[in-house]
Design a protein around this motif. Structure first.
Motif, PDB file in Angstrom:
ATOM      1  N   ARG A  64      33.914  13.544   7.907  1.00 29.77           N
ATOM      2  CA  ARG A  64      32.629  14.219   7.696  1.00 29.77           C
ATOM      3  C   ARG A  64      31.465  13.256   7.893  1.00 29.77           C
ATOM      4  O   ARG A  64      30.417  13.613   8.430  1.00 29.77           O
ATOM      5  N   LEU A  65      31.645  12.013   7.445  1.00 28.86           N
ATOM      6  CA  LEU A  65      30.582  11.028   7.584  1.00 28.86           C
ATOM      7  C   LEU A  65      30.437  10.548   9.028  1.00 28.86           C
ATOM      8  O   LEU A  65      29.319  10.383   9.526  1.00 28.86           O
ATOM      9  N   ARG A  66      31.581  10.336   9.699  1.00 29.79           N
ATOM     10  CA  ARG A  66      31.530   9.799  11.057  1.00 29.79           C
ATOM     11  C   ARG A  66      31.067  10.841  12.060  1.00 29.79           C
ATOM     12  O   ARG A  66      30.305  10.534  12.979  1.00 29.79           O
ATOM     13  N   TRP A  67      31.525  12.062  11.875  1.00 28.69           N
ATOM     14  CA  TRP A  67      31.164  13.135  12.805  1.00 28.69           C
ATOM     15  C   TRP A  67      30.409  14.216  12.033  1.00 28.69           C
ATOM     16  O   TRP A  67      30.888  15.334  11.869  1.00 28.69           O
ATOM     17  N   SER A  68      29.237  13.857  11.553  1.00 28.24           N
ATOM     18  CA  SER A  68      28.468  14.768  10.702  1.00 28.24           C
ATOM     19  C   SER A  68      28.062  16.047  11.430  1.00 28.24           C
ATOM     20  O   SER A  68      27.847  17.083  10.805  1.00 28.24           O
TER      21      SER A  68
END
Length: 314
Positions: free
Chosen positions: A35-39
């Motif tokens: 979720r953080l890397r591919w927001s």
């Protein structure tokens, strides 16, 4: 996430008990990192397609070209042999204490058999504490104090204290009596025009800069800054000269003594300054969990920095 701002209890855990409940295993950690890397959603690094399948090994496989991508590939977690749950615990301990934690302290709390592991993890995390696109200091109504300070007790490559001193350039925002954000960088030559180059890198053009009476600072006006220069000999109370910067320098030295016990090799001082800046600029955060979120957010955008590279720098 509301209006682009992470929410406590929704986007990040509030407490350590929440951390344990949210991330009971590595699968939960991987989902969170994704979720953080591919927001904005996963896109294949090869063909840019957005369709994917999740594999049994926790990889994202592109429906269009079949490329398998790991959420940890190319990040500081790349090829880690330790559980991600342990990494998350480390990030929590690093960010939840205002003064941070030493490598020895992290080794003890996580039960590592090797001091080197804790040392390497902390240095990987320090490299994730700087956003490449971070805003410049200054701006309307904000004064920036600029000067050098000297850090004593820095080890020249070995362990143990030393009488050597390293020169650190500091830029500190002042808005009235309030200290704002800071920037810090090691100088290779004290008292040189290097500090003017530092000013250009970290202070917005047109900002008001306050300095002492050193002659080299006269050039700041020609560089497009509003410059106020105070000669120390003409100041009755020396403590009133650049008060924000002196306060920040004093707190930096206290942090090095209290948390790190002078255990800094000169080659790594820039990374400790990055950690101090990360902490100082977020000192008023009401939620330590938000710092946990921000550090992980930057960690998945930071290169792996394998141990051999860290040791070579050492």
């Amino acid at each position: 996430m509301k209006d682009g701002h992470p929410e406590a209890g929704v986007d990040y855990p509030r407490t350590y008990a929440d951390l344990l409940a949210w991330f009971p295993d590595d699968d939960a950690c991987l989902e969170y990192l994704a979720r953080l890397r591919w927001s904005s959603g996963f896109r294949c690094p090869v063909c840019d397609a957005d369709g994917f399948w999740k594999t049994a090994r926790g990889q994202w496989m592109c429906k269009a070209c079949g490329r398998r991508t790991s959420v940890t590939a190319g990040t500081i977690f790349h090829r880690t042999r330790r559980p991600l749950t342990t990494w998350f615990a480390a990030v929590w301990f690093v960010t939840s204490q205002k003064g941070g934690v030493s490598a020895l302290g992290l080794q003890r709390v996580l039960g590592f058999g090797s001091y080197e592991t804790a040392w390497a993890w902390l240095h990987k995390l320090r490299r994730a504490m700087v956003r490449p696109e971070r805003d410049l200091l200054g701006g309307p109504g904000v004064v920036v104090e600029l000067d050098e300070t000297f850090i004593g007790g820095v080890s020249r490559g070995g362990y143990g204290a030393s009488t050597d001193k390293a020169c650190v350039m500091l830029a500190v925002e002042k808005n009235g009596r309030t200290i704002g954000r800071i920037r810090a960088q090691v100088a290779t030559r004290p008292g040189s025009i290097e500090i003017l180059e530092f000013a250009q890198e970290v202070i917005a053009p047109g900002s008001e800069i306050h300095t002492d009476g050193a002659q080299m600072f006269r050039r700041l006006t020609d560089m497009g800054y509003a410059h106020e220069r105070t000669v120390a000999m003409r100041t009755v109370d020396k403590e009133t000269l650049l008060p924000g910067l002196h306060m920040v320098a004093s707190l930096l030295k206290r942090w090095i003594i209290g948390t790190l016990h002078y255990g800094i090799a000169a080659e790594h001082l820039p990374y400790y300054l990055d950690e101090y800046t990360f902490r100082f600029n977020r000192r008023d955060s009401r939620s330590r969990g938000l710092l946990f979120y921000r550090l992980l957010e930057q960690a998945v955008q930071t290169d792996p920095h394998p141990l051999r590279e860290l040791i070579r720098d050492h």
